[in-house]
Design a protein around this motif. Sequence first.
Motif, PDB file in Angstrom:
ATOM      1  N   GLU A   1      12.078  -9.033 -28.145  1.00 53.11           N
ATOM      2  CA  GLU A   1      10.942  -8.729 -27.271  1.00 53.11           C
ATOM      3  C   GLU A   1       9.671  -8.450 -28.072  1.00 53.11           C
ATOM      4  O   GLU A   1       8.570  -8.845 -27.666  1.00 53.11           O
ATOM      5  CB  GLU A   1      11.280  -7.540 -26.371  1.00 53.11           C
ATOM      6  CG  GLU A   1      10.153  -7.091 -25.450  1.00 53.11           C
ATOM      7  CD  GLU A   1       9.744  -8.142 -24.431  1.00 53.11           C
ATOM      8  OE1 GLU A   1       8.595  -8.089 -23.948  1.00 53.11           O
ATOM      9  OE2 GLU A   1      10.566  -9.036 -24.111  1.00 53.11           O
TER      10      GLU A   1
ATOM     11  N   ARG B   1       3.317 -12.565 -24.083  1.00 49.07           N
ATOM     12  CA  ARG B   1       3.047 -13.273 -22.826  1.00 49.07           C
ATOM     13  C   ARG B   1       1.576 -13.065 -22.504  1.00 49.07           C
ATOM     14  O   ARG B   1       1.169 -11.987 -22.098  1.00 49.07           O
ATOM     15  CB  ARG B   1       3.947 -12.746 -21.703  1.00 49.07           C
ATOM     16  CG  ARG B   1       5.440 -12.900 -21.997  1.00 49.07           C
ATOM     17  CD  ARG B   1       6.278 -12.164 -20.964  1.00 49.07           C
ATOM     18  NE  ARG B   1       7.693 -12.181 -21.329  1.00 49.07           N
ATOM     19  CZ  ARG B   1       8.251 -11.300 -22.179  1.00 49.07           C
ATOM     20  NH1 ARG B   1       7.499 -10.346 -22.724  1.00 49.07           N
ATOM     21  NH2 ARG B   1       9.536 -11.364 -22.464  1.00 49.07           N
TER      22      ARG B   1
ATOM     23  N   LEU C   1      14.260 -17.136 -23.769  1.00 53.57           N
ATOM     24  CA  LEU C   1      13.386 -16.697 -24.851  1.00 53.57           C
ATOM     25  C   LEU C   1      14.051 -15.613 -25.682  1.00 53.57           C
ATOM     26  O   LEU C   1      13.981 -15.622 -26.917  1.00 53.57           O
ATOM     27  CB  LEU C   1      12.055 -16.195 -24.284  1.00 53.57           C
ATOM     28  CG  LEU C   1      11.156 -17.231 -23.593  1.00 53.57           C
ATOM     29  CD1 LEU C   1       9.868 -16.587 -23.121  1.00 53.57           C
ATOM     30  CD2 LEU C   1      10.850 -18.407 -24.510  1.00 53.57           C
ATOM     31  N   HIS C   2      14.717 -14.660 -24.994  1.00 52.79           N
ATOM     32  CA  HIS C   2      15.366 -13.565 -25.714  1.00 52.79           C
ATOM     33  C   HIS C   2      16.606 -14.020 -26.481  1.00 52.79           C
ATOM     34  O   HIS C   2      17.074 -13.297 -27.376  1.00 52.79           O
ATOM     35  CB  HIS C   2      15.736 -12.449 -24.736  1.00 52.79           C
ATOM     36  CG  HIS C   2      14.581 -11.573 -24.380  1.00 52.79           C
ATOM     37  ND1 HIS C   2      14.322 -11.133 -23.105  1.00 52.79           N
ATOM     38  CD2 HIS C   2      13.589 -11.076 -25.152  1.00 52.79           C
ATOM     39  CE1 HIS C   2      13.234 -10.387 -23.101  1.00 52.79           C
ATOM     40  NE2 HIS C   2      12.767 -10.335 -24.331  1.00 52.79           N
TER      41      HIS C   2
ATOM     42  N   ALA D   1      11.340 -22.943 -27.799  1.00 52.50           N
ATOM     43  CA  ALA D   1      11.993 -21.777 -28.409  1.00 52.50           C
ATOM     44  C   ALA D   1      13.283 -22.195 -29.124  1.00 52.50           C
ATOM     45  O   ALA D   1      13.571 -21.741 -30.242  1.00 52.50           O
ATOM     46  CB  ALA D   1      12.282 -20.720 -27.348  1.00 52.50           C
TER      47      ALA D   1
ATOM     48  N   ASN E   1      12.535 -18.589 -36.227  1.00 55.01           N
ATOM     49  CA  ASN E   1      12.412 -17.357 -35.458  1.00 55.01           C
ATOM     50  C   ASN E   1      12.803 -16.127 -36.262  1.00 55.01           C
ATOM     51  O   ASN E   1      12.581 -14.986 -35.835  1.00 55.01           O
ATOM     52  CB  ASN E   1      13.300 -17.437 -34.212  1.00 55.01           C
ATOM     53  CG  ASN E   1      14.764 -17.678 -34.553  1.00 55.01           C
ATOM     54  OD1 ASN E   1      15.083 -18.270 -35.580  1.00 55.01           O
ATOM     55  ND2 ASN E   1      15.652 -17.224 -33.692  1.00 55.01           N
TER      56      ASN E   1
ATOM     57  N   ILE F   1       7.585 -11.570 -28.800  1.00 50.74           N
ATOM     58  CA  ILE F   1       7.077 -12.396 -27.695  1.00 50.74           C
ATOM     59  C   ILE F   1       5.763 -11.825 -27.158  1.00 50.74           C
ATOM     60  O   ILE F   1       5.684 -10.638 -26.825  1.00 50.74           O
ATOM     61  CB  ILE F   1       8.115 -12.495 -26.561  1.00 50.74           C
ATOM     62  CG1 ILE F   1       9.436 -13.080 -27.096  1.00 50.74           C
ATOM     63  CG2 ILE F   1       7.572 -13.352 -25.412  1.00 50.74           C
ATOM     64  CD1 ILE F   1      10.571 -13.052 -26.084  1.00 50.74           C
TER      65      ILE F   1
ATOM     66  N   SER G   1       8.550  -7.985 -20.555  1.00 49.20           N
ATOM     67  CA  SER G   1       9.474  -8.746 -19.707  1.00 49.20           C
ATOM     68  C   SER G   1       9.705  -8.074 -18.356  1.00 49.20           C
ATOM     69  O   SER G   1       9.712  -8.745 -17.319  1.00 49.20           O
ATOM     70  CB  SER G   1      10.802  -8.962 -20.423  1.00 49.20           C
ATOM     71  OG  SER G   1      11.410  -7.728 -20.758  1.00 49.20           O
TER      72      SER G   1
END
Length: 496
Positions: free
Chosen positions: A170, A175, A164-165, A126, A135, A173, A437
């Motif tokens: 959010e 997951r 990550l943040h 990241a 990013n 991302i 998250s």
Amino acid sequence: MPDACVFTIFGSTGHLSRTKLLPALYRLDKAGRLPEAMSILGIGRRDWDNSRWRTEVSKWLGERLGNSLEQEAFGRFSKRLHFLSADIGDAGSSAHLRQALDTGPGFPPNHVYYLSLPPSEYKVAADYLALAGLNQEIAGWRRLVVEKPFGYHLEDAQVLDHCLHRNFAEHQIFRIDHYLGKETVQNVFVFRFANLMWEPLWNRNLIDHVQITHGEIAGIEDRAAYYETAGALRDMIQSHLMQMLALVAMEPPASMDAESIRDEKVKVLKSIRPIAKGAVHAHAFRAQYARGRIKDREVPGYLDEKQVDKQSTTETYAALKLYIDNWRWRNVPFYLRTGKRLARNSSLIAIRFKHPPQQLFRETQIQAPPPNWLLMGIQPEQCIRAEVQVREPGIGMRARTTQLDASTCYQAGYQLDAYESLLLDIISGDHSQFLRSDEVEWAWRVVDPIIRAWSVDRAFIHTYPAGSWGPEEADRIFEREDQKWRHSFSVGDAPS
């Protein structure tokens, strides 16, 4: 058709990329489901060019798909494939990646970054991307995909989330939990909320308990390095099985948008009764497979596997009892179980209903009829079945158990693979089947007391022979003696 993008795979020569990601992308391309201008960029440390990368991918797909790999279809797919030699440990090479993405042949402005890497490298990757400004959504969107485990305990998960943040919002991302892409898992949602007949039954008044099982014949194979740090609790229960629990127990969402669905799943996880330190023994059980026989073949025990510490107490079997303290599920036990080297591959949600509250048949040959079950198979059977009692023909009042099958019941045959479904969702920007998250954090809060207790209790671990259904001692977590593990769809397997 979703927007075209550059699908960049970090760790593109690793096991996950070879066996899951590239085969899934090939099948999607073959079926005409990928955007026409989409490119696939492999990132790795090897000194390869595009030609070598395409040759290797052809070999991997051949090993994985066999005769289903069509040369004409691969010829079209190979035109999407590009390779860049880069090391995320070398911050200086991030500018090289930025240049490659900016000047690549016909590369679209949208980017997916799939971290097919060890979890310990997520933070590094990241930061690597952010260093080159990859990013930032100035021209086109950016999406970062991370595989489980999302941390190794609650505090570690919180640190990872913060890292990550720091570089990605959010909404960028994804997951990924491949279990959520399986057909029957997605069918649970439709089965529950598209059929009014189940809603009056779906509560503590009629349901006795719920079992969620994932059993595997396979051992740890070549994953000892990972498994020694993870174990069954982290590997399966904290992620996959907790997601199954949330889908079974959640309330109807306000709409089908991703946030509404994930809001209801988080409510379930927040409502799980915390396990006190002194209650871990009553709520959780662990064990480790020993030598045994599977399909007439002798297999080694966990301690005999390569790269496993001979004094290891890492669990390959874990069972857990949870309660959801809300209006719908108060005092209904949810039993979660997973294990390696079990008798067969079986992923199953089994819901047992209570006994009828009367003694109508007490003076007949039926006496106490068995309870009804609702069974949802994840794999290898992908099916939904209900078990009910019917009268046997003939003289006297006798009953037998029969199964009502949903029309989706099937085994084998082609279907949309879990990774195919989820990769399409990533490209389309649909978060519905991905973890938020707070969802990850609350799942860790449930299992963290168990992890802490087991981490200091390293003197002894129960064992079970490979090829069995695990240790009998695991039954101690049941609330009553008439509650037993359900192993399969077979009527004869139903605990009495």
